[in-house]
Design a protein around this motif. Structure first.
Motif, PDB file in Angstrom:
ATOM      1  N   LYS A 126       0.855  -1.182   0.000  1.00  0.00           N
ATOM      2  CA  LYS A 126       0.000   0.000   0.000  1.00  0.00           C
ATOM      3  C   LYS A 126       0.892   1.233   0.000  1.00  0.00           C
ATOM      4  O   LYS A 126       1.953   1.245   0.627  1.00  0.00           O
ATOM      5  N   ALA A 127       0.453   2.276  -0.672  1.00  0.00           N
ATOM      6  CA  ALA A 127       1.255   3.493  -0.799  1.00  0.00           C
ATOM      7  C   ALA A 127       1.633   4.083   0.553  1.00  0.00           C
ATOM      8  O   ALA A 127       2.719   4.627   0.717  1.00  0.00           O
ATOM      9  N   ASP A 128       0.747   3.984   1.525  1.00  0.00           N
ATOM     10  CA  ASP A 128       1.043   4.560   2.843  1.00  0.00           C
ATOM     11  C   ASP A 128       1.577   3.521   3.827  1.00  0.00           C
ATOM     12  O   ASP A 128       1.762   3.801   5.005  1.00  0.00           O
ATOM     13  N   GLY A 129       1.861   2.308   3.352  1.00  0.00           N
ATOM     14  CA  GLY A 129       2.366   1.245   4.221  1.00  0.00           C
ATOM     15  C   GLY A 129       3.820   1.451   4.607  1.00  0.00           C
ATOM     16  O   GLY A 129       4.578   2.106   3.892  1.00  0.00           O
ATOM     17  N   LYS A 130       4.193   0.873   5.730  1.00  0.00           N
ATOM     18  CA  LYS A 130       5.584   0.902   6.196  1.00  0.00           C
ATOM     19  C   LYS A 130       6.114  -0.525   6.126  1.00  0.00           C
ATOM     20  O   LYS A 130       5.630  -1.405   6.842  1.00  0.00           O
ATOM     21  N   TYR A 131       7.097  -0.734   5.253  1.00  0.00           N
ATOM     22  CA  TYR A 131       7.625  -2.065   5.004  1.00  0.00           C
ATOM     23  C   TYR A 131       9.121  -2.111   5.269  1.00  0.00           C
ATOM     24  O   TYR A 131       9.825  -1.121   5.105  1.00  0.00           O
ATOM     25  N   SER A 132       9.572  -3.283   5.666  1.00  0.00           N
ATOM     26  CA  SER A 132      10.993  -3.511   5.891  1.00  0.00           C
ATOM     27  C   SER A 132      11.406  -4.809   5.227  1.00  0.00           C
ATOM     28  O   SER A 132      10.582  -5.696   5.006  1.00  0.00           O
ATOM     29  N   TYR A 133      12.688  -4.915   4.937  1.00  0.00           N
ATOM     30  CA  TYR A 133      13.275  -6.186   4.557  1.00  0.00           C
ATOM     31  C   TYR A 133      14.398  -6.441   5.545  1.00  0.00           C
ATOM     32  O   TYR A 133      15.016  -5.505   6.074  1.00  0.00           O
ATOM     33  N   PHE A 134      14.617  -7.706   5.847  1.00  0.00           N
ATOM     34  CA  PHE A 134      15.592  -8.063   6.871  1.00  0.00           C
ATOM     35  C   PHE A 134      16.072  -9.484   6.650  1.00  0.00           C
ATOM     36  O   PHE A 134      15.484 -10.246   5.882  1.00  0.00           O
ATOM     37  N   CYS A 135      17.129  -9.852   7.344  1.00  0.00           N
ATOM     38  CA  CYS A 135      17.642 -11.209   7.343  1.00  0.00           C
ATOM     39  C   CYS A 135      17.107 -11.897   8.586  1.00  0.00           C
ATOM     40  O   CYS A 135      17.288 -11.408   9.700  1.00  0.00           O
ATOM     41  N   SER A 136      16.439 -13.051   8.401  1.00  0.00           N
ATOM     42  CA  SER A 136      15.860 -13.749   9.551  1.00  0.00           C
ATOM     43  C   SER A 136      16.763 -14.846  10.117  1.00  0.00           C
ATOM     44  O   SER A 136      16.351 -15.570  11.027  1.00  0.00           O
ATOM     45  N   PHE A 137      17.992 -14.964   9.623  1.00  0.00           N
ATOM     46  CA  PHE A 137      18.953 -15.884  10.234  1.00  0.00           C
ATOM     47  C   PHE A 137      19.098 -15.458  11.696  1.00  0.00           C
ATOM     48  O   PHE A 137      19.198 -14.260  11.977  1.00  0.00           O
ATOM     49  N   PRO A 138      19.058 -16.397  12.638  1.00  0.00           N
ATOM     50  CA  PRO A 138      19.062 -16.021  14.062  1.00  0.00           C
ATOM     51  C   PRO A 138      20.156 -15.013  14.436  1.00  0.00           C
ATOM     52  O   PRO A 138      21.327 -15.183  14.095  1.00  0.00           O
ATOM     53  N   GLY A 139      19.711 -13.965  15.099  1.00  0.00           N
ATOM     54  CA  GLY A 139      20.615 -12.914  15.557  1.00  0.00           C
ATOM     55  C   GLY A 139      20.920 -11.829  14.541  1.00  0.00           C
ATOM     56  O   GLY A 139      21.574 -10.851  14.863  1.00  0.00           O
ATOM     57  N   HIS A 140      20.455 -11.970  13.314  1.00  0.00           N
ATOM     58  CA  HIS A 140      20.817 -11.009  12.269  1.00  0.00           C
ATOM     59  C   HIS A 140      19.822  -9.871  12.101  1.00  0.00           C
ATOM     60  O   HIS A 140      20.204  -8.765  11.713  1.00  0.00           O
ATOM     61  N   PHE A 141      18.531 -10.113  12.341  1.00  0.00           N
ATOM     62  CA  PHE A 141      17.508  -9.135  11.966  1.00  0.00           C
ATOM     63  C   PHE A 141      17.678  -7.782  12.653  1.00  0.00           C
ATOM     64  O   PHE A 141      17.302  -6.759  12.105  1.00  0.00           O
ATOM     65  N   SER A 142      18.268  -7.754  13.843  1.00  0.00           N
ATOM     66  CA  SER A 142      18.386  -6.473  14.549  1.00  0.00           C
ATOM     67  C   SER A 142      19.349  -5.508  13.867  1.00  0.00           C
ATOM     68  O   SER A 142      19.228  -4.301  14.040  1.00  0.00           O
ATOM     69  N   VAL A 143      20.281  -6.027  13.082  1.00  0.00           N
ATOM     70  CA  VAL A 143      21.224  -5.142  12.383  1.00  0.00           C
ATOM     71  C   VAL A 143      21.087  -5.202  10.856  1.00  0.00           C
ATOM     72  O   VAL A 143      21.478  -4.260  10.176  1.00  0.00           O
ATOM     73  N   MET A 144      20.530  -6.288  10.348  1.00  0.00           N
ATOM     74  CA  MET A 144      20.401  -6.439   8.885  1.00  0.00           C
ATOM     75  C   MET A 144      18.972  -6.098   8.467  1.00  0.00           C
ATOM     76  O   MET A 144      18.138  -6.983   8.291  1.00  0.00           O
ATOM     77  N   GLN A 145      18.717  -4.803   8.335  1.00  0.00           N
ATOM     78  CA  GLN A 145      17.392  -4.329   7.950  1.00  0.00           C
ATOM     79  C   GLN A 145      17.498  -3.189   6.966  1.00  0.00           C
ATOM     80  O   GLN A 145      18.475  -2.446   6.967  1.00  0.00           O
ATOM     81  N   GLY A 146      16.463  -3.049   6.172  1.00  0.00           N
ATOM     82  CA  GLY A 146      16.315  -1.916   5.293  1.00  0.00           C
ATOM     83  C   GLY A 146      14.837  -1.612   5.165  1.00  0.00           C
ATOM     84  O   GLY A 146      13.986  -2.380   5.624  1.00  0.00           O
ATOM     85  N   THR A 147      14.512  -0.494   4.558  1.00  0.00           N
ATOM     86  CA  THR A 147      13.116  -0.108   4.365  1.00  0.00           C
ATOM     87  C   THR A 147      12.745  -0.257   2.895  1.00  0.00           C
ATOM     88  O   THR A 147      13.592  -0.185   2.013  1.00  0.00           O
ATOM     89  N   LEU A 148      11.462  -0.452   2.667  1.00  0.00           N
ATOM     90  CA  LEU A 148      10.929  -0.636   1.329  1.00  0.00           C
ATOM     91  C   LEU A 148       9.656   0.202   1.227  1.00  0.00           C
ATOM     92  O   LEU A 148       8.873   0.230   2.182  1.00  0.00           O
ATOM     93  N   ALA A 149       9.487   0.892   0.110  1.00  0.00           N
ATOM     94  CA  ALA A 149       8.319   1.760  -0.046  1.00  0.00           C
ATOM     95  C   ALA A 149       7.760   1.644  -1.460  1.00  0.00           C
ATOM     96  O   ALA A 149       8.499   1.473  -2.427  1.00  0.00           O
ATOM     97  N   LEU A 150       6.444   1.737  -1.556  1.00  0.00           N
ATOM     98  CA  LEU A 150       5.758   1.763  -2.843  1.00  0.00           C
ATOM     99  C   LEU A 150       5.754   3.200  -3.338  1.00  0.00           C
ATOM    100  O   LEU A 150       5.283   4.101  -2.648  1.00  0.00           O
ATOM    101  N   LYS A 151       6.266   3.431  -4.526  1.00  0.00           N
ATOM    102  CA  LYS A 151       6.370   4.793  -5.099  1.00  0.00           C
ATOM    103  C   LYS A 151       5.703   4.867  -6.451  1.00  0.00           C
ATOM    104  O   LYS A 151       5.790   4.000  -7.248  1.00  0.00           O
TER     105      LYS A 151
END
Length: 151
Positions: A126-151
């Motif tokens: 959704k245009a107003d949604g807040k999305y992230s991408y991350f690594c779900s390997f244990p212990g990684h998600f807290s530092v391996m994240q980015g944002t994704l947006a519909l434009k």
């Protein structure tokens, strides 16, 4: 002549500053390394795309069992819960809970020199949604994240 150099410099600066997108604008490549880092911190997904391809490349030297990475896309508010449930699902499930409706897309876990691509159904965003991408390997998600947006 001076105006030409200024124009070229501005065009080069804009190209460097633009979010990660391939020439067709319906794909991006994200690199992951042995320092638990993605090289891209934000991805814009054009509304005109039906599907958006995300390719993950592991540029580190460590094997999947020691330093595996994946890319999981979800609503930003769901990141911690999705990663926690993914850790419980284990390596055979690529650290993603089976049939998790909160997961919009995910790659398999990869190791050194490998790559994986997933297609994200753009209609799920959704245009107003807040999305992230991350690594779900244990212990990684807290530092391996980015944002994704519909434009």
């Amino acid at each position: 002549m001076h105006k030409i150099f200024i124009t070229l410099a501005l065009a080069a600066t804009a190209a460097i500053a633009a979010p990660a997108m391939a020439a067709d604008n319906c794909a991006t490549t994200i690199e992951a390394n042995d320092m638990m880092q993605f090289n891209v911190k934000h991805v814009d997904v054009p509304k005109a795309c039906k599907n958006f391809a995300i390719t993950l490349k592991h540029v580190g030297k460590m094997p999947k069992a020691a330093m595996g990475h994946n890319v999981v896309v979800s609503n930003t508010a769901d990141v911690t819960a999705v990663a926690t449930d993914g850790a419980k699902a284990g390596p055979a499930a690529d650290y993603v809970k089976a049939n998790d409706a909160r997961v919009l897309a995910h790659t398999k876990v990869i190791g050194s020199g490998e790559s994986a691509t997933v297609q994200l159904d753009v209609s799920k965003l959704k245009a107003d949604g807040k999305y992230s991408y991350f690594c779900s390997f244990p212990g990684h998600f807290s530092v391996m994240q980015g944002t994704l947006a519909l434009k």
